[in-house]
Design a protein around this motif. Structure first.
Motif, mmCIF file in Angstrom:
data_model
loop_
_atom_site.group_PDB
_atom_site.id
_atom_site.type_symbol
_atom_site.label_atom_id
_atom_site.label_comp_id
_atom_site.label_asym_id
_atom_site.label_seq_id
_atom_site.Cartn_x
_atom_site.Cartn_y
_atom_site.Cartn_z
ATOM 1 N N CYS A 250 0.826 -1.210 0.000
ATOM 2 C CA CYS A 250 0.000 0.000 0.000
ATOM 3 C C CYS A 250 0.863 1.264 0.000
ATOM 4 N N LEU A 273 -6.251 -2.773 -5.018
ATOM 5 C CA LEU A 273 -7.012 -1.518 -5.026
ATOM 6 C C LEU A 273 -7.239 -1.025 -6.464
ATOM 7 N N VAL A 323 -12.344 3.676 0.090
ATOM 8 C CA VAL A 323 -11.607 2.452 -0.242
ATOM 9 C C VAL A 323 -11.324 1.682 1.043
ATOM 10 N N VAL A 325 -9.135 -1.750 2.200
ATOM 11 C CA VAL A 325 -8.171 -2.774 1.763
ATOM 12 C C VAL A 325 -7.878 -3.730 2.918
ATOM 13 N N THR A 356 -10.758 6.095 4.072
ATOM 14 C CA THR A 356 -9.825 5.031 3.694
ATOM 15 C C THR A 356 -9.716 4.064 4.862
ATOM 16 N N ALA A 379 -9.598 -5.594 -1.953
ATOM 17 C CA ALA A 379 -9.985 -4.181 -1.842
ATOM 18 C C ALA A 379 -11.444 -4.021 -2.261
ATOM 19 N N VAL A 381 -14.028 -0.922 -3.269
ATOM 20 C CA VAL A 381 -13.981 0.495 -3.664
ATOM 21 C C VAL A 381 -15.394 0.995 -3.908
#
Ligand code: MG
Length: 387
Positions: A250, A273, A323, A325, A356, A379, A381
């Motif tokens: 990341c 992602l 997002v 993850v 996030t 991920a 989104v």
């Protein structure tokens, strides 16, 4: 008789609190600039459309005009007037048109009928301005805010764009008055002693200067105010551990005796992602854009992949708004890195606090992650799209 439109899209939009300059904000599935351009490109009296843009916005510009038949863009200057002058000089270099329509890109709701009225006026005048009569009563106020007087609003018009001109006259005026400050192009002709005609504009032809103007434009178009669509994308990726490589997850370098094998920097988190972002709008997967067989992407920073996916989604009117993850591995322990990763993702995706999320988990010793053979990442989104 040739007539070109010169669309002024310079300016960083300092009055606009956004990561994007106002002309590249999305309005009903396309950028403000593109919406302005489409009106002029579709007008039968306009023979060519040219944009004056800010050099710093090159990527945004090309994304915004993809597929449109606009002329070679012209680099703007520090002020609107300077940008316009450079635009006129650019058109001169391309074989001066007879007439030119100057339009601010930040007025995306200009209508075709207004352009027609300006063009009609240009048959008789060297300068024509679209405008609307002032309907509110005008007060002059003192410093304390107290009313000092009431102005006569009869014959008072608010000037908009487009403004149309005899090309040679306007260029001559810009040359003559270079360095002097005018708030619009018609003022230059007035200063030259030319008579300028005002034709009816439209109250909907608002100039987008502040955030609330964009919201107002969205309401006028009936988009984005809850009428948008929310879509999601899911990404998944796996990379195997090897010796002698860095471990990047990341966007953050993690200390560990092994790294991940891959053609790029093998940032499994950013790959998942990127796929999630592409998936949200049905844009394929990372391998479609960055095939591992292509030597250009060897050892490349995976931020490049992420940035490209974000640009593609934004280019289609999508706004990534969240997002999430998850990294799956037995080792190394990632707890101490999560906050840095989360902040990095926020910066890369242009997302604020709470938008996030990074989670790390083991798989209880089970499977390839459990045996410490590699790392997997997922991920999710969330993207808002204007419809
Ligand atoms: Mg990968």
């Amino acid at each position: 008789m040739s007539c070109y439109a010169l669309i002024l899209a310079g300016g960083s939009g300092s009055r606009f609190s956004s990561e994007y300059p106002k002309q590249y904000e999305y309005l009903g599935g396309m950028t403000v600039l593109r919406r302005s351009l489409e009106v002029f490109l579709g007008h039968e009296e306009v023979d060519g459309v040219y944009v004056v843009y800010d050099e710093g916005h090159e990527g945004l510009y090309w994304d915004s005009v993809r597929g449109l038949e606009v002329g070679t863009p012209i680099c703007g200057g520090r002020t609107r007037q300077e940008s316009c002058y450079r635009g006129l000089c650019g058109l001169e270099g391309m074989g001066s048109p007879d007439k030119v329509l100057i339009h601010d890109a930040a007025r995306p709701l200009v209508d075709s009928a207004t352009i027609t009225r300006v063009c009609e006026g240009l048959r008789r005048y060297k300068g024509v301005v679209a405008g609307v009569p002032v309907v509110d009563t005008l007060k002059r106020c003192g410093q304390s805010g107290g009313v000092v007087g009431t102005l006569d609003r009869r014959d008072i018009w608010r000037a908009q764009t487009p403004q149309g001109f005899d090309f040679a006259t306007l260029l001559q005026g810009h040359r003559y008055y270079e360095g002097r400050d005018f708030t619009d192009d018609a003022s230059i002709l007035e200063e030259l002693g030319e008579e300028v005609l005002v034709v009816e504009g439209s109250v909907e032809n608002v100039k987008i200067t502040r955030r609330c103007d964009l919201d107002r434009a969205r309401r006028m178009l009936g988009v984005g105010m809850g009428g948008g669509l929310v879509v999601t994308g899911l990404g998944f990726d796996v990379h195997r551990f090897v010796e002698g490589r860095r471990l990047v997850l990341c966007g953050v370098e993690v200390e560990y005796e092994l790294g991940l094998l891959g053609h790029s920097d093998a940032d499994v988190g950013l790959h998942a992602l990127t796929d999630g972002i592409l998936g949200s709008m049905g844009l394929g997967d990372i391998g479609d854009y960055f095939p591992p067989t292509d030597m250009r992407w060897r050892d490349v920073d995976s931020r490049v992949f992420l940035g490209h996916a974000l640009d593609l989604v934004r280019g289609r009117g999508g706004e990534v708004c969240h997002v999430d993850v998850t990294l799956l591995c037995e080792r190394p322990r990632l707890g101490g890195y999560k906050e840095r990763m989360r902040r990095t993702l926020g910066e890369l995706c242009g997302l604020g606090e709470g938008r996030t999320s990074i989670k790390a988990t083991t798989t209880e010793g089970l499977g390839f992650t459990g045996r410490g053979e590699g790392i997997a990442a997922q991920a999710l989104v969330t993207v808002r799209v204007d419809v």
